[in-house]
Design an enzyme around this catalytic site. Structure first.
Site, PDB file in Angstrom:
ATOM      1  N   GLU A  48      32.969  40.037  37.252  1.00  0.00           N
ATOM      2  CA  GLU A  48      34.005  38.942  37.387  1.00  0.00           C
ATOM      3  C   GLU A  48      33.663  37.979  38.212  1.00  0.00           C
ATOM      4  O   GLU A  48      33.999  36.730  38.076  1.00  0.00           O
ATOM      5  CB  GLU A  48      35.318  39.653  37.377  1.00  0.00           C
ATOM      6  N   CYS A  79      38.550  41.862  41.948  1.00  0.00           N
ATOM      7  CA  CYS A  79      38.341  41.130  40.999  1.00  0.00           C
ATOM      8  C   CYS A  79      39.820  40.335  40.536  1.00  0.00           C
ATOM      9  O   CYS A  79      39.927  38.998  40.215  1.00  0.00           O
ATOM     10  CB  CYS A  79      37.759  41.599  39.670  1.00  0.00           C
TER      11      CYS A  79
END
Length: 143
Positions: A48, A79
């Site tokens: 991510e 994330c």
């Protein structure tokens, strides 16, 4: 999600935990990423994070307004924080992460009213395929 699975396969080919992510704006992929923690020896190299970083570079801004993140595994706390900071419009993920998930399993950061940005999350898209690539990877590691 198929593009995120292709990114996960790139990670698997490198011996990395097979997680992939893509950022989409107006139907086009503007950021891609796959786990590179072992390869780059960095705890920060989650799929991510790399996808968000590439998307920011491509739009020339840190705010990813009008963008969605597709990721094969539920984002972790780090994330989820990056997603929040980037102001993504929506997150779509495949498999739940009962050990570290921050967008449904352990936490629901995206719904925390104390934060000034909230976003919808869609879970379970291609969940079986997203989970299977992880199960196969760890099964092979145990052998």
């Amino acid at each position: 999600m198929r593009a995120a699975l292709a990114e996960a396969d790139k990670a698997r080919a490198l011996g990395e935990v097979p997680i992939g992510a893509v950022v989409v704006k107006d139907g086009a992929i503007i950021g891609t990423g796959h786990n590179l923690r072992e390869t780059r020896r960095s705890a920060l190299r989650h799929a991510e994070i790399d996808a968000i970083e590439m998307a920011c570079a491509n739009v020339g801004a840190w705010r990813l307004l009008g963008c969605e993140l597709y990721v094969t595994l539920e984002p972790c706390l780090m994330c989820a924080g990056a997603i929040y900071q980037a102001r993504l419009d929506r997150v779509v993920f495949g498999a739940l992460d009962p050990k570290a998930g921050a967008m449904g399993s352990l936490y629901r950061v995206h719904e925390d009213a104390r934060l000034n940005h909230r976003l919808p999350v869609v879970e379970g898209v291609l969940a079986e395929e997203c989970g299977q690539i992880l199960r196969d990877f760890f099964k092979a590691k145990r052998k």
